[in-house]
Each structure stands twice: as C-alpha cells, then as structure tokens.
Write an enzyme that holds these catalytic residues in place. Sequence first.
Site, PDB file in Angstrom:
ATOM      1  N   TRP A  33      33.790  38.187  38.449  1.00 52.21           N
ATOM      2  CA  TRP A  33      32.456  37.582  38.368  1.00 52.21           C
ATOM      3  C   TRP A  33      31.745  38.018  37.092  1.00 52.21           C
ATOM      4  O   TRP A  33      31.006  37.249  36.478  1.00 52.21           O
ATOM      5  CB  TRP A  33      31.624  37.990  39.588  1.00 52.21           C
ATOM      6  CG  TRP A  33      30.203  37.521  39.543  1.00 52.21           C
ATOM      7  CD1 TRP A  33      29.719  36.327  39.987  1.00 52.21           C
ATOM      8  CD2 TRP A  33      29.072  38.233  39.032  1.00 52.21           C
ATOM      9  NE1 TRP A  33      28.354  36.253  39.792  1.00 52.21           N
ATOM     10  CE2 TRP A  33      27.938  37.405  39.197  1.00 52.21           C
ATOM     11  CE3 TRP A  33      28.901  39.492  38.448  1.00 52.21           C
ATOM     12  CZ2 TRP A  33      26.648  37.800  38.806  1.00 52.21           C
ATOM     13  CZ3 TRP A  33      27.633  39.885  38.056  1.00 52.21           C
ATOM     14  CH2 TRP A  33      26.529  39.047  38.238  1.00 52.21           C
ATOM     15  N   HIS A  34      31.985  39.249  36.668  1.00 51.25           N
ATOM     16  CA  HIS A  34      31.299  39.761  35.487  1.00 51.25           C
ATOM     17  C   HIS A  34      31.763  39.095  34.199  1.00 51.25           C
ATOM     18  O   HIS A  34      30.993  39.023  33.236  1.00 51.25           O
ATOM     19  CB  HIS A  34      31.505  41.284  35.368  1.00 51.25           C
ATOM     20  CG  HIS A  34      30.616  42.078  36.275  1.00 51.25           C
ATOM     21  ND1 HIS A  34      30.923  42.310  37.593  1.00 51.25           N
ATOM     22  CD2 HIS A  34      29.421  42.682  36.054  1.00 51.25           C
ATOM     23  CE1 HIS A  34      29.960  43.037  38.147  1.00 51.25           C
ATOM     24  NE2 HIS A  34      29.041  43.269  37.236  1.00 51.25           N
ATOM     25  N   GLY A  35      32.975  38.636  34.154  1.00 54.42           N
ATOM     26  CA  GLY A  35      33.432  38.017  32.916  1.00 54.42           C
ATOM     27  C   GLY A  35      34.852  37.504  33.012  1.00 54.42           C
ATOM     28  O   GLY A  35      35.648  37.979  33.831  1.00 54.42           O
TER      29      GLY A  35
END
Length: 471
Positions: free
Chosen positions: A320-322
């Site tokens: 989700w972060h990247g």
Amino acid sequence: MIFSSATFLVFFTIVFALFWGLRSHRARIWLLLVASQVFYGWWDYRFLALMWFAIATCHFAGRLIDRNVAPKAVTTVAVVLMLGVLAVFKYFNFFTDSLVGLATSVGIVVSRPTLEILLPVGISFFTFQALSYVLDVRKGSVQAERSIVNTGLYISFFPQLVAGPIVRASDFLPQLREPKVFNGEQFLVGMKLFLVGFIYKSVFSDSISPFVDQVYGDLDAFDAHSKVMATVGFYGQIYFDFAGYSMMGIGVARMLGFELMRNFAYPYISTSITEFWRRWHISLSTWLRDYLYIPLGGNRDGELKRQRNLMITMLLGGLWHGASWNFVLWGALHGMALSIHKAWAGATKNIRRPVVVAAIWGLAAWGLTQLFVLLTWVPFRAQDFAGTLDVLGAFIGRDDGGTRASIPYIAVLLPLFVDTALVGISSARFRLAGRLPALGPVTAALALGGVAAVALAGMPLAVKNFIYFQF
C-alpha cells in the site's frame, strides 16, 4: 498545496473566515466541498475526475446496498472498481516491470508496455476511505448517506485528503449533520496542534531532509558512517514529517469544528513491535485490522492461520505504501516481527520479574524494538535492493570507501530526544502534562504566537513536500 506553505496559509485564512461568517449550515458544507476541490486541484485539476469517480462509485453503491438491491454484488463491484483504480494508477508499471523481469530471467523476451501513468497525490488515502464507506454500509455499521455532497466531502475533506489520517464514515458523517458553533477553546487546541505539526515538519523534518537526501541519493559516494547517520536521520525525518502532517491536518479540522482521530502516539517509546503499530499511523493500522486482518480470520482458527493472516496483512500494508519490492520487503519484515513477538508474548505472559529485572528488561526491549524499526526504514528509504544491502552492510561494519558527509548531528539527534524522551515519556508514561496549570485564552494565544515566531525563524527557506504525498 502544502500545509507549511504561504499559499496554504492564505487559502485557509479565506476558508476559515468564510466558514464561520456563513450562517447556513448547508452553505458551510458546500464551502468546504468547493474548498476541498480547489485544494486537491491545486496539484493537477485533471485528477479531480478520478476522485469524483471514487466518490460517485461509493455513494451510489451505498445507496443501492441500503435499498437492498443486490447488496453482495454491488459491494463486490464497488470494491473491484476501487482496487482497479489503485491497480492502474499506482501499480500498473510495478506489475508490468515485475512480469517483464520474471520473463527475462527465464529466457523469455517480452516487450514492456509503453503506457506512462502519473500517480495522483493521495490516491491510496481517498480510495481506502471510499472502500471503508461501502464496506461499512454493507455491514450495517453506518447508514448510507443520501446527499452526494456529504459523501463527496467525506472523501475529499482537505485537512486529511492527501496523507490522512484515514477517516471512518461512522466518525465523520455524523459531524456533517451537526451545525457548528465557534468554540474559542477548540480553536486554540487546533492552533496548538497545527503549530506543533508545523514545527515537526518545517523545523525538524526539513532540517534533516537535505542530509538524508544527499547520502541516499548517491550511496556510492559516502562512507559507512555517513550511511548509518543518514538512516538515523531518516528515522527522525519520516516521523516528524508524517506526524507533523497529521497534527496539522487534525488542527485545521479542529479549527473548523471537526474532530479527526489521532494518528500518532509517540511510537518511538514502544517496547515491542506490536506496541509500535498501536502508536504508528494508527488510522492505517486500525484500517488494516478491521478491513483485512479480521475478515481474513483474525485470531480465529488456530495459531498458524493467525500468523498467515498477519503476514498477508503486513505484506499488503507494505505494498500500500508504494509500488516497489522494497516496500513489500518492509511489510514482510514487520509481519515476521509481529508474528515472533506475539508468539513470544504468549509464551512469557505468566512470567513475573522483580522490579529491577523488569526495568532492565523493558530498556532492552525498547532498544531492540527501536533498532529493528531503524533498520527496517532502510528498504523504505533506499531506491532498490542494492541500496538496501549497501546501507545494511554499513551497519555491520562494511565500508566500501567514500567521503564523510557533513553530518548535522544536532538536527538529526536533538529532535528525537525532545519529542520521545521529554514529551513522549512524560505524557505517556508519567502523565505530567495533566498537572500543568491551565492557561487563559489570552495567555495561550500569546504563547502560541511566540511558538509560531520561533518556528518561522528556525525553518529552512525551501518548502518541501511531505513524504507520504507519494502514497
């Protein structure tokens, strides 16, 4: 539009004055909706269409579910559409590059698609809010909103739109239905939160950022000591950057009469990785728990399935972060650490230790937890696996040469000491803050003004983007 910029201060001053100047509650809602579109469109107005696609999808899905029109199918379609938006705009290049790389490794030549897609600012945050709204309506924990204006403001409310905290419909929508009355005490609370967040971002984080960016931008040019100190710097930078944004956003909302959930609770005083995730990015960790971990089975059905569910949750949380395997690695490491700690805590929960032993044990647990958090920030910050291995090698004494960077030790170390050792420990452990005398409104306003002046004097001239804008 960045919270710490002069442009935002002018923007918010106008919105604040108009909001409290209007008498009609509905007119205020419309004002905030328009202001939120201006705020988001300031980066690139073309992405407003994407955000309104998310708003319309979740709004009409909620209405259909509320009317019991094929609720399961409608929920599925809405979730697929929202995840599809993320897949196309955030992960398309990641997936195609990974597939091309995998094919190449086994001798298959595949042409990479030439589609270039810009990443909309804050897409992960507003799609998660849209998803949670549909899922909450489906579960019956929130009633479907009749007005698309209210739904649109829930998804796009500018204080938390770009980098959170992730807001739940059950917390926010009831606040939209209540007419606001200006409260001077709440205004001062909001101003205090904004100023503390401003200091975190503009004085602490932005002072550390140039050193961290210099070293991580060219790892081959610097020695092991510089890489270690740059990692320590990032350990502080990301906290002050993200916590600063959250506090500023919460403060702006409070000045407009809205309460958003706390997103940080001094995570660097944590003595276990489980405690760390209760204190770090609270809105995301609780979102992952409620909408992913528990639906997967949570703690039910035995220890092995619990560990599986935990690992899946953290892997997806990392992704989700990247769109990078480095973020997957970061999530995997935290997932393994959480699994190990939960097993350890279960095995040692009945052990009673003498006070002195418990104190030493607690200090050791704190040191081990923070060392783990520090080291796992390396794949979060490094550009690729090679950079990650290079920096981790520096921690075990490997030095491939390079020059010694000019290290701002005070900028790197002092903020963490001030926030964690002085503020965090005193408020979270001993609750000294509750014993301080209350200040009158005039004294409080003067004190906040003085803090603002000191912050403005100490901040760097360049205004930098927040780290979580890329997520």
